[in-house]
Design a protein around this motif. Sequence first.
Motif, PDB file in Angstrom:
ATOM      1  N   PRO A  69      -8.601  -7.974   7.856  1.00 28.79           N
ATOM      2  CA  PRO A  69      -9.748  -8.216   8.748  1.00 28.79           C
ATOM      3  C   PRO A  69      -9.351  -8.847  10.086  1.00 28.79           C
ATOM      4  CG  PRO A  69      -9.989  -9.453   6.692  1.00 28.79           C
ATOM      5  CD  PRO A  69      -8.711  -8.694   6.617  1.00 28.79           C
ATOM      6  N   TRP A  70      -8.213  -9.507  10.111  1.00 23.80           N
ATOM      7  CA  TRP A  70      -7.774 -10.191  11.340  1.00 23.80           C
ATOM      8  C   TRP A  70      -6.812  -9.334  12.157  1.00 23.80           C
ATOM      9  CZ3 TRP A  70     -10.960 -13.838  12.328  1.00 23.80           C
ATOM     10  CH2 TRP A  70     -11.621 -14.453  11.276  1.00 23.80           C
ATOM     11  N   LYS A  71      -6.578  -8.100  11.690  1.00 22.43           N
ATOM     12  CA  LYS A  71      -5.749  -7.126  12.400  1.00 22.43           C
ATOM     13  C   LYS A  71      -4.372  -7.680  12.776  1.00 22.43           C
ATOM     14  CE  LYS A  71      -9.631  -4.466  14.178  1.00 22.43           C
ATOM     15  NZ  LYS A  71     -10.607  -4.903  13.267  1.00 22.43           N
ATOM     16  N   ILE A  72      -3.747  -8.314  11.794  1.00 26.00           N
ATOM     17  CA  ILE A  72      -2.375  -8.778  11.978  1.00 26.00           C
ATOM     18  C   ILE A  72      -1.517  -8.156  10.876  1.00 26.00           C
ATOM     19  CG2 ILE A  72      -2.990 -10.911  13.159  1.00 26.00           C
ATOM     20  CD1 ILE A  72      -2.633 -12.421  10.537  1.00 26.00           C
ATOM     21  N   ARG A  73      -0.218  -8.073  11.134  1.00 30.53           N
ATOM     22  CA  ARG A  73       0.680  -7.481  10.141  1.00 30.53           C
ATOM     23  C   ARG A  73       2.065  -8.082  10.271  1.00 30.53           C
ATOM     24  NH1 ARG A  73       0.508  -2.330   9.171  1.00 30.53           N
ATOM     25  NH2 ARG A  73      -1.474  -2.044  10.194  1.00 30.53           N
ATOM     26  N   VAL A  74       2.798  -8.016   9.170  1.00 28.16           N
ATOM     27  CA  VAL A  74       4.191  -8.448   9.148  1.00 28.16           C
ATOM     28  C   VAL A  74       5.041  -7.242   9.521  1.00 28.16           C
ATOM     29  CG1 VAL A  74       6.073  -9.354   7.726  1.00 28.16           C
ATOM     30  CG2 VAL A  74       3.732 -10.126   7.325  1.00 28.16           C
ATOM     31  N   VAL A  75       5.945  -7.457  10.472  1.00 28.40           N
ATOM     32  CA  VAL A  75       6.847  -6.393  10.913  1.00 28.40           C
ATOM     33  C   VAL A  75       8.266  -6.947  10.963  1.00 28.40           C
ATOM     34  CG1 VAL A  75       5.086  -5.168  12.253  1.00 28.40           C
ATOM     35  CG2 VAL A  75       6.476  -6.932  13.364  1.00 28.40           C
ATOM     36  N   SER A  76       9.229  -6.046  11.023  1.00 35.64           N
ATOM     37  CA  SER A  76      10.609  -6.476  11.213  1.00 35.64           C
ATOM     38  C   SER A  76      10.751  -7.041  12.626  1.00 35.64           C
ATOM     39  CB  SER A  76      11.570  -5.304  11.023  1.00 35.64           C
ATOM     40  OG  SER A  76      11.437  -4.394  12.088  1.00 35.64           O
ATOM     41  N   ARG A  77      11.818  -7.733  12.849  1.00 45.25           N
ATOM     42  CA  ARG A  77      12.097  -8.313  14.173  1.00 45.25           C
ATOM     43  C   ARG A  77      12.005  -7.255  15.279  1.00 45.25           C
ATOM     44  NH1 ARG A  77      17.068 -11.799  13.558  1.00 45.25           N
ATOM     45  NH2 ARG A  77      16.968 -10.386  11.831  1.00 45.25           N
ATOM     46  N   GLU A  78      12.394  -6.039  14.940  1.00 48.05           N
ATOM     47  CA  GLU A  78      12.383  -4.944  15.911  1.00 48.05           C
ATOM     48  C   GLU A  78      11.013  -4.280  16.034  1.00 48.05           C
ATOM     49  OE1 GLU A  78      14.465  -5.000  13.137  1.00 48.05           O
ATOM     50  OE2 GLU A  78      16.107  -5.967  14.182  1.00 48.05           O
ATOM     51  N   GLY A  79      10.081  -4.665  15.208  1.00 50.78           N
ATOM     52  CA  GLY A  79       8.738  -4.102  15.262  1.00 50.78           C
ATOM     53  C   GLY A  79       8.459  -3.014  14.249  1.00 50.78           C
TER      54      GLY A  79
ATOM     55  N   TRP B  13      -4.435 -19.370  14.736  1.00 53.27           N
ATOM     56  CA  TRP B  13      -5.747 -19.415  14.094  1.00 53.27           C
ATOM     57  C   TRP B  13      -6.008 -18.160  13.274  1.00 53.27           C
ATOM     58  CZ3 TRP B  13      -9.665 -15.924  14.838  1.00 53.27           C
ATOM     59  CH2 TRP B  13      -9.593 -15.103  15.963  1.00 53.27           C
ATOM     60  N   ARG B  14      -5.532 -16.992  13.731  1.00 52.70           N
ATOM     61  CA  ARG B  14      -5.716 -15.756  12.956  1.00 52.70           C
ATOM     62  C   ARG B  14      -4.833 -15.762  11.717  1.00 52.70           C
ATOM     63  NH1 ARG B  14      -5.214 -11.258  17.351  1.00 52.70           N
ATOM     64  NH2 ARG B  14      -4.970  -9.906  15.567  1.00 52.70           N
ATOM     65  N   ARG B  15      -3.632 -16.302  11.855  1.00 50.12           N
ATOM     66  CA  ARG B  15      -2.742 -16.403  10.697  1.00 50.12           C
ATOM     67  C   ARG B  15      -3.336 -17.337   9.653  1.00 50.12           C
ATOM     68  NH1 ARG B  15       3.333 -16.478  13.042  1.00 50.12           N
ATOM     69  NH2 ARG B  15       3.754 -16.665  10.828  1.00 50.12           N
ATOM     70  N   PHE B  16      -3.883 -18.462  10.102  1.00 50.48           N
ATOM     71  CA  PHE B  16      -4.498 -19.422   9.175  1.00 50.48           C
ATOM     72  C   PHE B  16      -5.703 -18.797   8.480  1.00 50.48           C
ATOM     73  CE2 PHE B  16      -7.352 -22.996   8.183  1.00 50.48           C
ATOM     74  CZ  PHE B  16      -6.530 -23.671   7.294  1.00 50.48           C
ATOM     75  N   ALA B  17      -6.525 -18.068   9.221  1.00 49.77           N
ATOM     76  CA  ALA B  17      -7.678 -17.394   8.618  1.00 49.77           C
ATOM     77  C   ALA B  17      -7.217 -16.402   7.553  1.00 49.77           C
ATOM     78  CB  ALA B  17      -8.497 -16.692   9.692  1.00 49.77           C
ATOM     79  N   ALA B  18      -6.142 -15.670   7.835  1.00 51.49           N
ATOM     80  CA  ALA B  18      -5.606 -14.718   6.853  1.00 51.49           C
ATOM     81  C   ALA B  18      -5.109 -15.445   5.607  1.00 51.49           C
ATOM     82  CB  ALA B  18      -4.490 -13.883   7.476  1.00 51.49           C
ATOM     83  N   ILE B  19      -4.496 -16.610   5.796  1.00 53.18           N
ATOM     84  CA  ILE B  19      -4.023 -17.401   4.652  1.00 53.18           C
ATOM     85  C   ILE B  19      -5.200 -17.803   3.765  1.00 53.18           C
ATOM     86  CG2 ILE B  19      -3.033 -19.641   3.988  1.00 53.18           C
ATOM     87  CD1 ILE B  19      -1.109 -19.295   6.419  1.00 53.18           C
ATOM     88  N   ILE B  20      -6.299 -18.221   4.380  1.00 51.04           N
ATOM     89  CA  ILE B  20      -7.483 -18.608   3.615  1.00 51.04           C
ATOM     90  C   ILE B  20      -7.975 -17.415   2.789  1.00 51.04           C
ATOM     91  CG2 ILE B  20      -9.885 -19.394   3.752  1.00 51.04           C
ATOM     92  CD1 ILE B  20      -7.773 -21.546   4.444  1.00 51.04           C
TER      93      ILE B  20
ATOM     94  N   GLN C 272       0.507  -5.475   5.572  1.00 47.96           N
ATOM     95  CA  GLN C 272      -0.667  -6.334   5.547  1.00 47.96           C
ATOM     96  C   GLN C 272      -1.110  -6.681   4.136  1.00 47.96           C
ATOM     97  OE1 GLN C 272      -3.196  -3.579   7.830  1.00 47.96           O
ATOM     98  NE2 GLN C 272      -3.544  -5.288   9.251  1.00 47.96           N
ATOM     99  N   THR C 273      -1.440  -7.957   3.945  1.00 47.66           N
ATOM    100  CA  THR C 273      -2.116  -8.373   2.722  1.00 47.66           C
ATOM    101  C   THR C 273      -3.607  -8.150   2.927  1.00 47.66           C
ATOM    102  OG1 THR C 273      -2.402 -10.623   3.536  1.00 47.66           O
ATOM    103  CG2 THR C 273      -0.378 -10.160   2.263  1.00 47.66           C
ATOM    104  N   LEU C 274      -4.382  -8.353   1.882  1.00 50.28           N
ATOM    105  CA  LEU C 274      -5.839  -8.234   2.024  1.00 50.28           C
ATOM    106  C   LEU C 274      -6.371  -9.203   3.065  1.00 50.28           C
ATOM    107  CD1 LEU C 274      -6.894  -7.899  -1.727  1.00 50.28           C
ATOM    108  CD2 LEU C 274      -6.879  -6.112   0.019  1.00 50.28           C
ATOM    109  N   GLY C 275      -5.787 -10.398   3.119  1.00 44.23           N
ATOM    110  CA  GLY C 275      -6.223 -11.393   4.081  1.00 44.23           C
ATOM    111  C   GLY C 275      -5.875 -11.067   5.522  1.00 44.23           C
ATOM    112  N   MET C 276      -4.849 -10.279   5.729  1.00 44.69           N
ATOM    113  CA  MET C 276      -4.416  -9.944   7.091  1.00 44.69           C
ATOM    114  C   MET C 276      -5.239  -8.806   7.694  1.00 44.69           C
ATOM    115  SD  MET C 276      -0.342 -10.105   6.391  1.00 44.69           S
ATOM    116  CE  MET C 276       0.384 -10.649   7.926  1.00 44.69           C
TER     117      MET C 276
END
Length: 159
Positions: free
Chosen positions: A82-92, A11-18, A76-80
């Motif tokens: 506010p939802w405090k999510i980020r893209v990281v490598s497999r190792e973090g 749900w947080r990922r979807f909100a970021a996509i929006i 993080q994109t602008l959409g990510m």
Amino acid sequence: MNTMPLPAPAWRRFAAIIYDVLAVVAIVMVVGLIAQIATGGQVADGKGHIVAWWYQPLQGLVVGAYFFFSWTRGGQTLGMRPWKIRVVSREGGAVDVKRGLVRVVVAGLPVLLLMLYRVTSLQVALLAPLVGWAVILLPALFDARRRGLHDMAAGTEVR
């Protein structure tokens, strides 16, 4: 005990996509305005058909650059944000250039389906990328780390 952080909930990922859709619309509008100014309004003909061969590739390049630089410079994109999510490598760790490029290319492949408008209706051509992105994101519903195909290919995940 060293455990990996949990992946971001769907749900947080979807909100970021929006949110990111809104950012992409703004980017496309600004690039369109600049292209209109630069060409004296000669990007499209009187019927609204794109005549400048470089216009759509430019739009794709700028939108791709938005995602690439967001993911490789802070994760993080602008959409990510506010939802405090980020893209990281497999190792973090941070997403490097190679992983960022792979992620952008795989995630952007459904945009090529827009070219279907030459052989089918505009409605089908506009629906096709949405179906393509659904296919890319579908594995996230079943994968233990909630990775889409673009994450699997790039060795990334969203936390």
